[in-house]
Design an enzyme around this catalytic site. Sequence first.
Site, short mmCIF file in Angstrom:
data_model
loop_
_atom_site.label_atom_id
_atom_site.label_comp_id
_atom_site.label_asym_id
_atom_site.label_seq_id
_atom_site.Cartn_x
_atom_site.Cartn_y
_atom_site.Cartn_z
N GLU A 100 0.94 -1.31 0.05
CA GLU A 100 0.08 -0.05 -0.03
C GLU A 100 0.84 1.26 -0.08
N TYR B 86 3.41 2.08 1.83
CA TYR B 86 4.19 2.16 3.16
C TYR B 86 5.45 1.99 3.17
N ARG C 35 2.58 -9.16 3.71
CA ARG C 35 1.60 -8.66 2.94
C ARG C 35 2.42 -7.88 1.69
N HIS D 16 -1.67 3.96 -1.60
CA HIS D 16 -2.66 4.54 -1.15
C HIS D 16 -2.80 5.96 -2.09
N GLN E 222 -18.16 4.61 4.28
CA GLN E 222 -18.64 5.75 4.94
C GLN E 222 -18.42 5.87 6.38
P1 FAD Z 1 -36.20 7.19 3.04
O1 FAD Z 1 -35.18 6.26 2.34
O2 FAD Z 1 -36.54 8.44 2.27
O3 FAD Z 1 -37.37 6.41 3.31
C1 FAD Z 1 -38.71 6.88 3.85
C2 FAD Z 1 -39.90 6.06 3.43
O4 FAD Z 1 -41.12 6.47 4.12
C3 FAD Z 1 -40.07 5.94 1.91
O5 FAD Z 1 -40.03 4.48 1.77
C4 FAD Z 1 -41.75 6.47 1.91
O6 FAD Z 1 -42.24 5.75 0.80
C5 FAD Z 1 -42.15 6.13 3.16
N1 FAD Z 1 -43.37 7.29 3.76
C6 FAD Z 1 -43.28 8.38 3.62
N2 FAD Z 1 -44.54 8.86 4.18
C7 FAD Z 1 -45.13 7.72 4.38
C8 FAD Z 1 -46.64 7.78 4.79
N3 FAD Z 1 -47.04 8.55 5.53
N4 FAD Z 1 -46.84 6.40 5.28
C9 FAD Z 1 -46.10 5.30 4.80
N5 FAD Z 1 -45.10 5.37 4.25
C10 FAD Z 1 -44.39 6.63 3.97
N6 FAD Z 1 -26.94 7.56 1.23
C11 FAD Z 1 -25.66 7.22 1.89
O7 FAD Z 1 -25.46 7.12 2.85
N7 FAD Z 1 -24.87 6.59 0.80
C12 FAD Z 1 -25.02 6.73 -0.30
O8 FAD Z 1 -24.19 6.02 -1.37
C13 FAD Z 1 -26.41 7.19 -0.83
N8 FAD Z 1 -26.69 7.03 -2.06
C14 FAD Z 1 -28.06 7.49 -2.49
C15 FAD Z 1 -28.35 7.55 -3.86
C16 FAD Z 1 -29.33 7.98 -4.54
C17 FAD Z 1 -29.77 8.18 -5.87
C18 FAD Z 1 -30.45 8.65 -3.29
C19 FAD Z 1 -31.85 9.18 -3.76
C20 FAD Z 1 -30.23 8.62 -2.03
C21 FAD Z 1 -28.76 8.19 -1.48
N9 FAD Z 1 -28.50 8.09 -0.16
C22 FAD Z 1 -27.20 7.74 -0.04
C23 FAD Z 1 -29.28 8.55 0.82
C24 FAD Z 1 -30.04 7.59 1.55
O9 FAD Z 1 -30.74 6.66 0.77
C25 FAD Z 1 -30.87 8.35 2.45
O10 FAD Z 1 -30.25 9.22 3.56
C26 FAD Z 1 -31.60 7.43 3.27
O11 FAD Z 1 -32.64 6.64 2.64
C27 FAD Z 1 -32.65 8.20 4.21
O12 FAD Z 1 -33.57 7.29 5.00
P2 FAD Z 1 -34.96 7.40 5.51
O13 FAD Z 1 -35.24 5.90 5.97
O14 FAD Z 1 -34.82 8.43 6.62
O15 FAD Z 1 -35.73 7.88 4.44
P1 NAP Z 2 -26.92 17.63 -0.69
O1 NAP Z 2 -25.61 16.97 -0.81
O2 NAP Z 2 -27.48 18.55 0.38
O3 NAP Z 2 -27.02 18.47 -2.09
C1 NAP Z 2 -27.92 19.29 -2.49
C2 NAP Z 2 -27.41 19.92 -3.74
O4 NAP Z 2 -28.41 21.12 -4.18
C3 NAP Z 2 -26.16 20.88 -3.63
O5 NAP Z 2 -25.35 20.79 -4.45
C4 NAP Z 2 -26.83 22.36 -3.28
O6 NAP Z 2 -25.76 22.93 -3.78
C5 NAP Z 2 -27.86 22.51 -4.05
N1 NAP Z 2 -29.00 23.25 -3.46
C6 NAP Z 2 -29.71 23.35 -2.34
N2 NAP Z 2 -30.75 23.88 -2.15
C7 NAP Z 2 -30.91 24.51 -3.39
C8 NAP Z 2 -31.94 25.33 -3.94
N3 NAP Z 2 -32.92 26.10 -3.17
N4 NAP Z 2 -31.76 25.73 -5.24
C9 NAP Z 2 -31.02 24.92 -6.11
N5 NAP Z 2 -30.04 24.29 -5.45
C10 NAP Z 2 -30.01 23.90 -4.26
O7 NAP Z 2 -28.03 16.53 -0.88
P2 NAP Z 2 -28.57 15.59 -2.10
O8 NAP Z 2 -27.55 15.55 -3.21
O9 NAP Z 2 -29.84 15.82 -2.11
O10 NAP Z 2 -28.38 14.34 -1.26
C11 NAP Z 2 -29.13 13.84 -0.16
C12 NAP Z 2 -28.23 13.07 0.81
O11 NAP Z 2 -28.05 11.70 0.31
C13 NAP Z 2 -27.02 13.71 0.92
O12 NAP Z 2 -26.70 14.43 2.39
C14 NAP Z 2 -25.99 12.74 0.93
O13 NAP Z 2 -25.16 12.56 1.83
C15 NAP Z 2 -26.87 11.49 0.75
N6 NAP Z 2 -26.23 10.66 -0.43
C16 NAP Z 2 -24.98 10.18 -0.47
C17 NAP Z 2 -24.37 9.55 -1.42
C18 NAP Z 2 -22.89 9.12 -1.18
O14 NAP Z 2 -22.24 8.76 -2.05
N7 NAP Z 2 -22.48 9.11 -0.05
C19 NAP Z 2 -24.62 9.54 -2.66
C20 NAP Z 2 -26.24 10.30 -2.63
C21 NAP Z 2 -26.55 10.80 -1.65
P3 NAP Z 2 -25.62 24.87 -4.11
O15 NAP Z 2 -26.57 25.24 -3.00
O16 NAP Z 2 -24.27 25.13 -4.03
O17 NAP Z 2 -26.30 24.71 -5.30
FE1 SF4 Z 3 -17.52 0.29 5.60
FE2 SF4 Z 3 -19.60 -0.71 6.68
FE3 SF4 Z 3 -19.76 0.75 4.42
FE4 SF4 Z 3 -18.55 -1.86 4.43
S1 SF4 Z 3 -20.68 -1.17 4.75
S2 SF4 Z 3 -17.66 -0.04 3.33
S3 SF4 Z 3 -17.86 -1.81 6.62
S4 SF4 Z 3 -18.99 1.24 6.36
#
Ligand code: FAD
Ligand code: NAP
Ligand code: SF4
Length: 678
Positions: A171, A173, A221, A259, A346
């Site tokens: 890696e 090191y 390693r 790295h 993460q």
């Molecule tokens: P949600 O996942 O939004 O779930 C809420 C649920 O509540 C939904 O299924 C909805 O249908 C249900 N619901 C709402 N209102 C009602 C109601 N009245 N009755 C019944 N059901 C209801 N996070 C990461 O950490 N790493 C990532 O790589 C990552 N990638 C992402 C990629 C994408 C494209 C997206 C969209 C999100 C990603 N996220 C990622 C974000 C992550 O998915 C969210 O932070 C997470 O899903 C939030 O979890 P939650 O349970 O709070 O809400």
């Molecule tokens: P986010 O990271 O908060 O990004 C939102 C984007 O929208 C930012 O680029 C912001 O930048 C812009 N924005 C905010 N308010 C706005 C407004 N009023 N008008 C126009 N632009 C606006 O959130 P997200 O992309 O929606 O993702 C949601 C969560 O899912 C995130 O917190 C993230 O951690 C998680 N997630 C994680 C991964 C991952 O790979 N780890 C992948 C997907 C999602 P500007 O304000 O500069 O425009």
């Molecule tokens: Fe790390 Fe858990 Fe994500 Fe695997 S699932 S990469 S152990 S945080």
Amino acid sequence: MSSLQTLPYPHLLAPLDLGFTTLKNRVLMGSMHTGLEDKAKNFPALAAYFAERARGGVGLIVTGGFAPNVEGWLTPFGSRLASSRAAKPHRIITDAVHQEGGKIALQILHAGRYGYSPFSVAPSKIKSPITPFTPRELTLRGIERQIKCFVRAGKLAREAGYDGVEVMGSEGYFINEFLSTATNKRTDKYGGAYENRMQLPIEIVSRMREAVGTNFIIIYRLSMLDLVPEGQSWDEVVMLAKGIERAGATLINTGIGWHEARVPTIATSVPRGAFAWVTKKLKGEVSIPLITTNRINTPEVGEDIIAGGSADMVSMARPLLADPEFVNKAAANRALDINTCIGCNQACLDHVFQQKLASCLVNPRACHETEMVFTKTQNKKRIAVVGAGPAGLSCATELAARGHEVSLFDSAAEIGGQFNMAKVIPGKEEFHETLRYFSRRIEATGVRLNLNKRVGAGDLKGFDEVVIAAGVAPRNPKIPGQDGANVLSYIDVLLHKKPVGKRVAVLGAGGIGFDVSEFLVEDHSPTMDLAAWMREWGVGDPAEARGGLVKPQVGPPARQVTLLQRKATSVGKGLGKTTGWIHRAALKKKKVEMIAGVNYESIDAMGLHITYGEKHENPTLIECDTIVLCTGQDPLRELVAPLEAIGVKMHLIGGAFEAGELDAKRAIDQGLRLAYLI
Ligand code: FAD
Ligand code: NAP
Ligand code: SF4
């Protein structure tokens, strides 16, 4: 029928005879720094963490890295094993693992020029591109001192009750730095010809073997694919492996990539088992067992690798963070119950790089075993959980496991919430596994699942407590013209699969904006096609190109994408510490234009009209067919006021609690912690 035939994964679970000792199976828990190693006061927690993994059946555990001296520190005052006094507290770790019938080796890691410390040393005075300190070049006496410290650490590990050590030679090191001409410019007996450059690891292993005796595991390693310019040639790798075997190593583990390499090696977008072929190349060159590593996260992958003759053992680090019972579940033919590591980094690697305690996104108990203790409830309650996203799933299943009567509601037709969008992103296929795991947990714990059921406050009367895990709603950016037919939300694109034109503007460059862009530029996922992935990242045969680096060959993008944000900071700055660069590089390869510091003025049939900066200067039209809004999210709390009105006891978790900085790590953690409290 032999016992080999009755085992579900006969090759993976077969014992490995090392002569003086036998490992119970072919699973090595690879070294992973957690942050608990750095202070002896945390050793009871570290012991509990390892004991849980030993109880889970793993064949051999390797600890996080311990420096053999101050010069080898990864960080100031970080983990170090340099005296008998420092060795004593390790007993609690080795005893705890042995009590569970496990075996454990201590990793000796000398950081070399990767040391985040002013005391760092290296073969030559050359700063690494990823650390701020320029290392001191060692004299011959200095090198001798490092070797002695390695040997001392080996002896101390034995004294502390470890079954062996792993000498970290990869890696990028310290040891690895001697092997490459990019970092070793010496003209003495440790520089020049490869035979000289490889002298250091040979001396370390042979002198350590002499000092610790025969009945002690020494894993070396070995960097088999450096993935950096001036990396080792394959002939050199083979020469080193033979020398290491002669020097007395028991096992050779595989190291992939320094790295500082600009090729992803463990992220979720790396295909499963992507580097097993490298270890396979070494098979037959040495007679000691070989361990392979990187993105092996299911028993099937491990079994195929060993059955296919690529290695004798597989190393999994993060998968055992995600599920300590990985091996026992595999052995009981319950692979579908494994909480699979999704390779997100993460909560593990990102935390370590931020000097925070490591844990796991899908298993927040990891490294918190002494603090988050599972207990059955003495006070069974009827609980409704609204929302089956990551927060609701973790909370509902843990509440039910504790003995509560739990009803889980979701308006969608399947569990998972936003993970159903994440799982369709090329390179995020692993997210399916978390949903599979939770559906098995729902069955196993007896959660009553109600899908296609959007609940209102009236449906929640009669429950003792209600957990609102309803997630988020996309934020309305209020751009003139956003109601046009050419404007879609990320939900339209990823979930409803609405058609998208060939020229696209993606608004918002957060995690979702990046993911949507990847979705739009990729026709098919390279993660599911190892040859295509290797071509895209320029990974080749080290027998033909030093370090395995070749010119990347990237296919044209499926669409022309422009990714925009309002902030003037560099695009993608807020992405994951260890994975953000991969997302940025992947989009650059696909010619995505990234623009920061814009104002969204309006949208019309021609495309998106923007200006720049606070003064709204330089009006520009981004000509495009489709505009996709990824402009953040707001919490969905429509149930809160009506529930308060009828006096229901209520808890908010996940996105419904707070949408800012939300991710699945927080959602799952919050769900679990609440479940422990009710
Ligand atoms: P949600 O996942 O939004 O779930 C809420 C649920 O509540 C939904 O299924 C909805 O249908 C249900 N619901 C709402 N209102 C009602 C109601 N009245 N009755 C019944 N059901 C209801 N996070 C990461 O950490 N790493 C990532 O790589 C990552 N990638 C992402 C990629 C994408 C494209 C997206 C969209 C999100 C990603 N996220 C990622 C974000 C992550 O998915 C969210 O932070 C997470 O899903 C939030 O979890 P939650 O349970 O709070 O809400
Ligand atoms: P986010 O990271 O908060 O990004 C939102 C984007 O929208 C930012 O680029 C912001 O930048 C812009 N924005 C905010 N308010 C706005 C407004 N009023 N008008 C126009 N632009 C606006 O959130 P997200 O992309 O929606 O993702 C949601 C969560 O899912 C995130 O917190 C993230 O951690 C998680 N997630 C994680 C991964 C991952 O790979 N780890 C992948 C997907 C999602 P500007 O304000 O500069 O425009
Ligand atoms: Fe790390 Fe858990 Fe994500 Fe695997 S699932 S990469 S152990 S945080």
